[in-house]
Motif scaffolding. Structure first.
Motif, PDB file in Angstrom:
ATOM      1  N   ASP A 173      44.252 -64.314  55.065  1.00 54.89           N
ATOM      2  CA  ASP A 173      43.004 -63.563  54.910  1.00 54.89           C
ATOM      3  C   ASP A 173      42.200 -64.185  53.766  1.00 54.89           C
ATOM      4  OD1 ASP A 173      41.552 -60.833  55.559  1.00 54.89           O
ATOM      5  OD2 ASP A 173      41.568 -61.040  53.385  1.00 54.89           O
ATOM      6  N   LEU A 174      40.968 -64.614  54.060  1.00 56.01           N
ATOM      7  CA  LEU A 174      40.122 -65.265  53.064  1.00 56.01           C
ATOM      8  C   LEU A 174      39.042 -64.303  52.590  1.00 56.01           C
ATOM      9  CD1 LEU A 174      39.701 -68.827  54.623  1.00 56.01           C
ATOM     10  CD2 LEU A 174      41.513 -67.947  53.136  1.00 56.01           C
ATOM     11  N   SER A 175      39.009 -64.083  51.300  1.00 57.94           N
ATOM     12  CA  SER A 175      38.027 -63.167  50.711  1.00 57.94           C
ATOM     13  C   SER A 175      37.895 -63.483  49.227  1.00 57.94           C
ATOM     14  CB  SER A 175      38.468 -61.712  50.889  1.00 57.94           C
ATOM     15  OG  SER A 175      37.631 -60.839  50.148  1.00 57.94           O
ATOM     16  N   ASN A 176      36.678 -63.377  48.716  1.00 59.12           N
ATOM     17  CA  ASN A 176      36.466 -63.576  47.281  1.00 59.12           C
ATOM     18  C   ASN A 176      36.692 -62.295  46.486  1.00 59.12           C
ATOM     19  OD1 ASN A 176      35.897 -66.347  47.423  1.00 59.12           O
ATOM     20  ND2 ASN A 176      33.780 -65.943  47.992  1.00 59.12           N
ATOM     21  N   SER A 177      37.076 -61.231  47.167  1.00 55.30           N
ATOM     22  CA  SER A 177      37.430 -59.989  46.487  1.00 55.30           C
ATOM     23  C   SER A 177      38.901 -60.049  46.051  1.00 55.30           C
ATOM     24  CB  SER A 177      37.229 -58.788  47.412  1.00 55.30           C
ATOM     25  OG  SER A 177      35.884 -58.691  47.827  1.00 55.30           O
ATOM     26  N   VAL A 178      39.200 -59.430  44.923  1.00 57.52           N
ATOM     27  CA  VAL A 178      40.589 -59.364  44.448  1.00 57.52           C
ATOM     28  C   VAL A 178      41.267 -58.175  45.121  1.00 57.52           C
ATOM     29  CG1 VAL A 178      42.089 -59.067  42.448  1.00 57.52           C
ATOM     30  CG2 VAL A 178      39.994 -60.418  42.243  1.00 57.52           C
TER      31      VAL A 178
ATOM     32  N   GLY B  27      49.239 -54.659  51.482  1.00 60.98           N
ATOM     33  CA  GLY B  27      50.349 -55.215  52.250  1.00 60.98           C
ATOM     34  C   GLY B  27      50.433 -56.723  52.311  1.00 60.98           C
ATOM     35  N   PHE B  28      49.967 -57.429  51.270  1.00 60.61           N
ATOM     36  CA  PHE B  28      50.066 -58.885  51.257  1.00 60.61           C
ATOM     37  C   PHE B  28      51.361 -59.328  50.573  1.00 60.61           C
ATOM     38  CE2 PHE B  28      45.469 -58.426  51.825  1.00 60.61           C
ATOM     39  CZ  PHE B  28      45.247 -59.337  52.834  1.00 60.61           C
ATOM     40  N   ASP B  29      51.891 -60.453  51.042  1.00 62.08           N
ATOM     41  CA  ASP B  29      53.100 -61.017  50.441  1.00 62.08           C
ATOM     42  C   ASP B  29      52.764 -61.944  49.283  1.00 62.08           C
ATOM     43  OD1 ASP B  29      55.094 -59.942  52.351  1.00 62.08           O
ATOM     44  OD2 ASP B  29      54.023 -61.204  53.795  1.00 62.08           O
ATOM     45  N   VAL B  30      51.709 -62.736  49.445  1.00 59.92           N
ATOM     46  CA  VAL B  30      51.339 -63.745  48.446  1.00 59.92           C
ATOM     47  C   VAL B  30      49.826 -63.724  48.263  1.00 59.92           C
ATOM     48  CG1 VAL B  30      51.339 -66.214  47.861  1.00 59.92           C
ATOM     49  CG2 VAL B  30      53.290 -65.219  49.077  1.00 59.92           C
ATOM     50  N   ALA B  31      49.382 -63.813  47.018  1.00 60.89           N
ATOM     51  CA  ALA B  31      47.963 -63.967  46.708  1.00 60.89           C
ATOM     52  C   ALA B  31      47.782 -65.265  45.943  1.00 60.89           C
ATOM     53  CB  ALA B  31      47.445 -62.790  45.883  1.00 60.89           C
ATOM     54  N   VAL B  32      46.755 -66.030  46.304  1.00 67.93           N
ATOM     55  CA  VAL B  32      46.427 -67.257  45.575  1.00 67.93           C
ATOM     56  C   VAL B  32      45.107 -67.000  44.864  1.00 67.93           C
ATOM     57  CG1 VAL B  32      46.073 -69.736  45.702  1.00 67.93           C
ATOM     58  CG2 VAL B  32      47.592 -68.610  47.343  1.00 67.93           C
ATOM     59  N   ARG B  33      45.132 -67.017  43.527  1.00 63.05           N
ATOM     60  CA  ARG B  33      43.968 -66.611  42.738  1.00 63.05           C
ATOM     61  C   ARG B  33      43.528 -67.708  41.780  1.00 63.05           C
ATOM     62  NH1 ARG B  33      45.822 -60.375  41.508  1.00 63.05           N
ATOM     63  NH2 ARG B  33      45.515 -59.605  43.632  1.00 63.05           N
ATOM     64  N   ILE B  34      42.234 -67.698  41.506  1.00 57.47           N
ATOM     65  CA  ILE B  34      41.610 -68.687  40.631  1.00 57.47           C
ATOM     66  C   ILE B  34      41.233 -68.015  39.322  1.00 57.47           C
ATOM     67  CG2 ILE B  34      39.679 -70.301  40.380  1.00 57.47           C
ATOM     68  CD1 ILE B  34      39.428 -70.160  43.488  1.00 57.47           C
ATOM     69  N   GLY B  35      41.483 -68.706  38.196  1.00 56.32           N
ATOM     70  CA  GLY B  35      41.061 -68.202  36.895  1.00 56.32           C
ATOM     71  C   GLY B  35      42.190 -67.583  36.109  1.00 56.32           C
ATOM     72  N   ASP B  36      41.865 -67.177  34.886  1.00 59.14           N
ATOM     73  CA  ASP B  36      42.851 -66.539  34.033  1.00 59.14           C
ATOM     74  C   ASP B  36      43.280 -65.206  34.640  1.00 59.14           C
ATOM     75  OD1 ASP B  36      42.675 -68.621  32.203  1.00 59.14           O
ATOM     76  OD2 ASP B  36      40.991 -67.670  31.156  1.00 59.14           O
ATOM     77  N   LEU B  37      44.548 -64.881  34.483  1.00 54.88           N
ATOM     78  CA  LEU B  37      45.111 -63.696  35.114  1.00 54.88           C
ATOM     79  C   LEU B  37      45.152 -62.522  34.148  1.00 54.88           C
ATOM     80  CD1 LEU B  37      48.133 -65.358  36.915  1.00 54.88           C
ATOM     81  CD2 LEU B  37      45.932 -64.735  37.933  1.00 54.88           C
ATOM     82  N   ASP B  38      44.876 -61.329  34.672  1.00 50.54           N
ATOM     83  CA  ASP B  38      45.103 -60.116  33.901  1.00 50.54           C
ATOM     84  C   ASP B  38      46.606 -59.855  33.834  1.00 50.54           C
ATOM     85  OD1 ASP B  38      42.371 -59.721  33.655  1.00 50.54           O
ATOM     86  OD2 ASP B  38      42.250 -58.570  35.525  1.00 50.54           O
ATOM     87  N   ALA B  39      47.034 -59.284  32.734  1.00 54.39           N
ATOM     88  CA  ALA B  39      48.457 -58.967  32.595  1.00 54.39           C
ATOM     89  C   ALA B  39      48.865 -57.948  33.652  1.00 54.39           C
ATOM     90  CB  ALA B  39      48.744 -58.422  31.201  1.00 54.39           C
ATOM     91  N   ASP B  40      49.830 -58.292  34.455  1.00 52.30           N
ATOM     92  CA  ASP B  40      50.326 -57.390  35.495  1.00 52.30           C
ATOM     93  C   ASP B  40      51.832 -57.566  35.570  1.00 52.30           C
ATOM     94  OD1 ASP B  40      51.016 -55.960  37.770  1.00 52.30           O
ATOM     95  OD2 ASP B  40      49.139 -56.433  38.785  1.00 52.30           O
ATOM     96  N   LEU B  41      52.555 -56.582  35.045  1.00 51.14           N
ATOM     97  CA  LEU B  41      54.000 -56.682  34.963  1.00 51.14           C
ATOM     98  C   LEU B  41      54.667 -56.634  36.320  1.00 51.14           C
ATOM     99  CD1 LEU B  41      54.653 -54.393  31.851  1.00 51.14           C
ATOM    100  CD2 LEU B  41      54.419 -56.878  31.922  1.00 51.14           C
ATOM    101  N   ASN B  42      53.933 -56.252  37.354  1.00 50.64           N
ATOM    102  CA  ASN B  42      54.537 -56.135  38.678  1.00 50.64           C
ATOM    103  C   ASN B  42      54.363 -57.385  39.521  1.00 50.64           C
ATOM    104  OD1 ASN B  42      55.491 -53.460  38.389  1.00 50.64           O
ATOM    105  ND2 ASN B  42      53.404 -52.699  38.686  1.00 50.64           N
ATOM    106  N   LEU B  43      53.734 -58.436  38.968  1.00 52.45           N
ATOM    107  CA  LEU B  43      53.500 -59.651  39.731  1.00 52.45           C
ATOM    108  C   LEU B  43      54.110 -60.856  39.028  1.00 52.45           C
ATOM    109  CD1 LEU B  43      49.756 -59.232  40.830  1.00 52.45           C
ATOM    110  CD2 LEU B  43      51.812 -58.756  42.177  1.00 52.45           C
ATOM    111  N   VAL B  44      54.662 -61.757  39.839  1.00 48.13           N
ATOM    112  CA  VAL B  44      55.136 -63.049  39.346  1.00 48.13           C
ATOM    113  C   VAL B  44      54.066 -64.081  39.676  1.00 48.13           C
ATOM    114  CG1 VAL B  44      56.904 -64.820  39.559  1.00 48.13           C
ATOM    115  CG2 VAL B  44      57.539 -62.402  39.697  1.00 48.13           C
TER     116      VAL B  44
END
Length: 295
Positions: A126-131, A138-155
């Motif tokens: 699924d391609l979208s510029n929305s986070v 229900g996504f398994d993997v997200a590929v994101r651009i830029g600095d990440l917000d701290a999220d303890l539930n994501l690797v």
């Protein structure tokens, strides 16, 4: 009645907003979706959904049943995952979300290459510029651009840098000259993306930014590339979008010392569950092969 299947259909109808959307997701007919919901209502002795020709809404009973059904289905998925994780061969549907240009230029071909080696995995990209929220959507993997917000539930696993290029067609440069400094941008015809502004526009060298007063504005990078190829002006777009054009000489790179710093690209997945083979192997594949595209 297969009660678990009916619960799955009901939850999909609620989350997708209509019987027809749920039918498309589950590969059923809208009539069959309605049959599952009616069977649940008969079994429970309560109306779950109020529907008319334009919209649907949950009743009080429906809202409570939806909340509990989601919990049941999540527990079932975890139970199945605990068994699937024992399998050596990746399999099943792999849902991936990525930014539009990055997804089209990099993730789609890499996902296809990965699938060639793992034919039991079904790719849903699924391609979208929305986070998006991996858990809620229900996504398994997200590929994101830029600095990440701290999220303890994501690797987060780094897979490269998202670099930009400033370029123009040889025809445009022959007519208007080649800019040598950022000050010369003001005298050139520049192409702009309509989502850029003072807050999220690309910063060039120092405090300089891509000109806001552009002569060609569009909300799509592919369209801006086409405009640049046809001589409309100077283009600032991701290197991955124009790499083939630069190699072929259809576009010419300019002001290379002024291009924005590359932004990090990460593959993310939930850490509150044991990674399934399909997730673990795909993220590992992106880490290995992504740098060839985003080095």
């Amino acid at each position: 009645m297969d009660r678990l299947r009916s619960m799955e259909v009901f939850v999909s109808a609620v989350e997708r907003g209509s019987f027809s959307a749920a039918a498309r997701e589950l590969d059923l007919s809208p009539v069959m979706v309605g049959k599952h919901v009616r069977q649940l209502e008969t079994h429970l002795g309560a109306q779950l959904l109020q529907r008319n020709t334009r919209a649907q809404s949950l009743t009080d009973a429906g809202r409570r049943f939806y909340d509990e059904s989601r919990k049941v289905l999540e527990q079932l998925a975890l139970a199945e995952a605990s068994v699937e994780s024992l399998r050596a061969e990746p399999r099943g549907r792999l849902r991936i979300t990525a930014a539009t240009t990055l997804g089209a230029c990099v993730i789609a071909p890499l996902a296809a290459e990965y699938q060639n080696g793992h034919p039991q995995v079904r790719i849903d990209l699924d391609l979208s510029n929305s986070v998006v929220d991996l858990v809620d959507e229900g996504f398994d993997v997200a590929v994101r651009i830029g600095d990440l917000d701290a999220d303890l539930n994501l690797v987060a696993r780094p897979i490269g840098l998202y670099r930009m290029a400033i370029c123009a067609s040889p025809d445009y440069l022959a007519r208007h000259g080649t800019p040598r400094t950022l000050d010369e941008l003001a005298a050139h015809r520049c192409l702009g993306h309509s989502v850029w502004d003072r807050r999220n526009g690309w910063r060039l060298t120092g405090e300089s930014r891509w000109p806001e007063d552009t002569t060609f504005l569009c909300n799509d990078g592919l369209a801006l590339r086409q405009a640049a190829l046809h001589g409309a002006g100077l283009l600032l777009q991701p290197s991955i979008l124009v790499a083939d054009d630069l190699s072929a000489g259809r576009l010419v790179s300019v002001l290379e010392d002024a291009t924005p710093a590359g932004r990090p690209v990460h593959a993310l997945y939930r850490q509150d569950r044991q990674p399934l083979p399909k997730i673990r192997s795909f993220v590992g594949f992106l880490e290995e092969r992504g740098r060839e595209w985003l080095g």
